[in-house]
Design a protein around this motif. Structure first.
Motif, mmCIF file in Angstrom:
data_model
loop_
_atom_site.group_PDB
_atom_site.id
_atom_site.type_symbol
_atom_site.label_atom_id
_atom_site.label_comp_id
_atom_site.label_asym_id
_atom_site.label_seq_id
_atom_site.Cartn_x
_atom_site.Cartn_y
_atom_site.Cartn_z
ATOM 1 N N PRO A 1 0.815 -1.209 0.000
ATOM 2 C CA PRO A 1 0.000 0.000 0.000
ATOM 3 C C PRO A 1 0.856 1.270 0.000
ATOM 4 O O PRO A 1 1.853 1.365 0.725
ATOM 5 C CB PRO A 1 -0.811 -0.116 1.293
ATOM 6 N N LEU A 2 0.461 2.207 -0.830
ATOM 7 C CA LEU A 2 1.181 3.475 -0.990
ATOM 8 C C LEU A 2 0.257 4.628 -0.591
ATOM 9 O O LEU A 2 -0.836 4.775 -1.132
ATOM 10 C CB LEU A 2 1.610 3.626 -2.454
ATOM 11 N N ILE A 3 0.731 5.402 0.369
ATOM 12 C CA ILE A 3 -0.024 6.568 0.831
ATOM 13 C C ILE A 3 0.649 7.808 0.270
ATOM 14 O O ILE A 3 1.816 8.071 0.566
ATOM 15 C CB ILE A 3 -0.024 6.648 2.380
ATOM 16 N N ALA A 4 -0.062 8.556 -0.566
ATOM 17 C CA ALA A 4 0.483 9.832 -1.039
ATOM 18 C C ALA A 4 0.103 10.898 -0.022
ATOM 19 O O ALA A 4 -0.901 10.774 0.684
ATOM 20 C CB ALA A 4 -0.091 10.170 -2.408
ATOM 21 N N SER A 5 0.924 11.944 0.072
ATOM 22 C CA SER A 5 0.667 13.025 1.028
ATOM 23 C C SER A 5 0.718 14.345 0.272
ATOM 24 O O SER A 5 1.646 14.572 -0.505
ATOM 25 C CB SER A 5 1.734 12.969 2.126
ATOM 26 N N ILE A 6 -0.281 15.196 0.454
ATOM 27 C CA ILE A 6 -0.311 16.456 -0.295
ATOM 28 C C ILE A 6 -0.452 17.651 0.636
ATOM 29 O O ILE A 6 -1.017 17.544 1.727
ATOM 30 C CB ILE A 6 -1.451 16.477 -1.347
ATOM 31 N N PHE A 7 0.078 18.791 0.182
ATOM 32 C CA PHE A 7 -0.138 20.033 0.933
ATOM 33 C C PHE A 7 -0.258 21.192 -0.051
ATOM 34 O O PHE A 7 0.335 21.178 -1.125
ATOM 35 C CB PHE A 7 1.005 20.305 1.927
ATOM 36 N N GLY A 8 -1.067 22.178 0.330
ATOM 37 C CA GLY A 8 -1.243 23.345 -0.531
ATOM 38 C C GLY A 8 -1.297 24.610 0.294
ATOM 39 O O GLY A 8 -1.459 24.575 1.512
ATOM 40 N N ASP B 1 -8.173 25.637 -2.352
ATOM 41 C CA ASP B 1 -8.309 25.252 -3.763
ATOM 42 C C ASP B 1 -7.162 24.371 -4.230
ATOM 43 O O ASP B 1 -7.348 23.437 -5.008
ATOM 44 C CB ASP B 1 -8.340 26.501 -4.654
ATOM 45 N N GLU B 2 -5.960 24.694 -3.749
ATOM 46 C CA GLU B 2 -4.795 23.911 -4.172
ATOM 47 C C GLU B 2 -4.929 22.447 -3.767
ATOM 48 O O GLU B 2 -4.458 21.554 -4.473
ATOM 49 C CB GLU B 2 -3.517 24.500 -3.572
ATOM 50 N N PHE B 3 -5.544 22.193 -2.626
ATOM 51 C CA PHE B 3 -5.723 20.797 -2.200
ATOM 52 C C PHE B 3 -6.583 20.041 -3.209
ATOM 53 O O PHE B 3 -6.300 18.886 -3.544
ATOM 54 C CB PHE B 3 -6.354 20.740 -0.805
ATOM 55 N N GLY B 4 -7.644 20.692 -3.713
ATOM 56 C CA GLY B 4 -8.503 20.046 -4.714
ATOM 57 C C GLY B 4 -7.723 19.737 -5.980
ATOM 58 O O GLY B 4 -7.772 18.622 -6.513
ATOM 59 N N LYS B 5 -6.971 20.734 -6.456
ATOM 60 C CA LYS B 5 -6.198 20.545 -7.697
ATOM 61 C C LYS B 5 -5.172 19.426 -7.533
ATOM 62 O O LYS B 5 -4.980 18.590 -8.413
ATOM 63 C CB LYS B 5 -5.456 21.842 -8.048
ATOM 64 N N GLU C 1 -3.083 11.238 2.045
ATOM 65 C CA GLU C 1 -2.930 11.919 3.329
ATOM 66 C C GLU C 1 -2.926 13.423 3.070
ATOM 67 O O GLU C 1 -2.245 13.902 2.170
ATOM 68 C CB GLU C 1 -1.601 11.504 3.971
ATOM 69 N N LEU C 2 -3.709 14.151 3.854
ATOM 70 C CA LEU C 2 -3.735 15.609 3.714
ATOM 71 C C LEU C 2 -2.865 16.200 4.805
ATOM 72 O O LEU C 2 -3.186 16.095 5.989
ATOM 73 C CB LEU C 2 -5.171 16.123 3.838
ATOM 74 N N ASN C 3 -1.770 16.791 4.411
ATOM 75 C CA ASN C 3 -0.858 17.398 5.388
ATOM 76 C C ASN C 3 -1.364 18.809 5.680
ATOM 77 O O ASN C 3 -1.145 19.745 4.908
ATOM 78 C CB ASN C 3 0.560 17.422 4.814
ATOM 79 N N LEU C 4 -2.025 18.958 6.814
ATOM 80 C CA LEU C 4 -2.685 20.228 7.147
ATOM 81 C C LEU C 4 -1.971 20.966 8.262
ATOM 82 O O LEU C 4 -2.502 21.931 8.809
ATOM 83 C CB LEU C 4 -4.128 19.949 7.583
ATOM 84 N N SER C 5 -0.785 20.502 8.612
ATOM 85 C CA SER C 5 -0.236 21.028 9.861
ATOM 86 C C SER C 5 1.280 21.126 9.902
ATOM 87 O O SER C 5 1.855 21.055 10.974
ATOM 88 C CB SER C 5 -0.681 20.119 11.002
ATOM 89 N N CYS C 6 1.919 21.295 8.762
ATOM 90 C CA CYS C 6 3.378 21.349 8.823
ATOM 91 C C CYS C 6 3.804 22.534 9.707
ATOM 92 O O CYS C 6 3.398 23.669 9.478
ATOM 93 C CB CYS C 6 3.973 21.495 7.433
ATOM 94 N N PRO C 7 4.606 22.267 10.728
ATOM 95 C CA PRO C 7 4.848 23.306 11.733
ATOM 96 C C PRO C 7 5.813 24.411 11.341
ATOM 97 O O PRO C 7 5.761 25.484 11.897
ATOM 98 C CB PRO C 7 5.405 22.497 12.914
ATOM 99 N N ASN C 8 6.728 24.161 10.400
ATOM 100 C CA ASN C 8 7.788 25.164 10.216
ATOM 101 C C ASN C 8 7.632 26.005 8.962
ATOM 102 O O ASN C 8 8.597 26.537 8.436
ATOM 103 C CB ASN C 8 9.173 24.497 10.261
ATOM 104 N N VAL C 9 6.409 26.117 8.458
ATOM 105 C CA VAL C 9 6.203 26.944 7.267
ATOM 106 C C VAL C 9 5.139 28.020 7.507
ATOM 107 O O VAL C 9 4.605 28.590 6.572
ATOM 108 C CB VAL C 9 5.792 26.081 6.039
#
Ligand SMILES: Cc1cc2nc3c(=O)[nH]c(=O)nc-3n(C[C@H](O)[C@H](O)[C@H](O)COP(=O)(O)O)c2cc1C
Length: 171
Positions: free
Chosen positions: A93-100, A104-108, A122-130
């Motif tokens: 199994p392969l889990i892709a992870s996206i961030f925008g 709108d960018e998440f949809g695209k 996987e929706l990365n909604l919480s990257c701490p250092n950006v």
């Protein structure tokens, strides 16, 4: 005996590589499977390539390791190519992870990445250092998470996804 069924997908065992630890190339992810992981999560991907911070991005001391990678990645087009190659190498199994930067960018991104044979998103909604670049993390707003989840669902046929925050995983 360790075989695990997670959201209708079969894992040979429950150990899964976390996002970002070893990039997203097919060769790296395949190596993790060869070394025993039941599944892998790829490094988080943005629409366009990002360079991230210059090296060194990881510092290791006697009692701790800290990292500030700044979400470097080759962008969605190259990620799709790597995910296709990965599935030619193995069936784990392969889990892709996206961030925008915007909802709108998440949809695209969901639409672009779903062309690849991924098993989960996987929706990365919480990257701490950006935060100075992205503003407040989406994970802090239930409304933003709702909007993103709806947009992603509209744009992908994948029905296995979860929102990732630092302290909370929602199936
Ligand atoms: C070098 C490095 C790069 C990382 N890159 C990503 C990333 O691209 N996307 C992401 O969601 N998490 C990233 N992470 C976070 C890890 O996935 C996370 O540390 C791991 O899942 C452990 O979970 P926790 O931090 O929630 O405890 C990265 C961590 C490290 C050490």
């Amino acid at each position: 005996m360790l075989q695990t069924n997670f959201l209708e997908k079969q894992f040979s065992n429950p150990l899964t590589l976390a996002s970002g630890i070893l990039g997203l190339t097919a060769a790296s992810l395949h190596r993790i499977v060869q070394n025993g992981a039941g599944g892998v999560t790829a490094k988080s991907v943005s629409l366009e390539p990002r360079h991230g911070h210059p090296n060194p991005v990881i510092i290791s001391k006697e009692r701790y390791i800290i990292n500030a990678v700044w979400l470097s990645n080759p962008g969605a087009v190259e990620a799709v190519e790597e995910f296709v190659k990965f599935k030619q190498l193995c069936s784990a199994p392969l889990i892709a992870s996206i961030f925008g930067k915007s909802t709108d960018e998440f949809g695209k991104l969901a639409e672009k990445i779903s062309v690849a044979p991924i098993d989960f998103l996987e929706l990365n909604l919480s990257c701490p250092n950006v935060s100075h670049e992205f503003g407040q993390r989406f994970a802090f707003s239930a409304e933003a998470v709702t909007v993103i989840t709806k947009k992603v669902k509209e744009k992908t046929k994948i029905r296995h996804y979860y929102c990732r925050t630092r302290n909370l995983r929602v199936a």
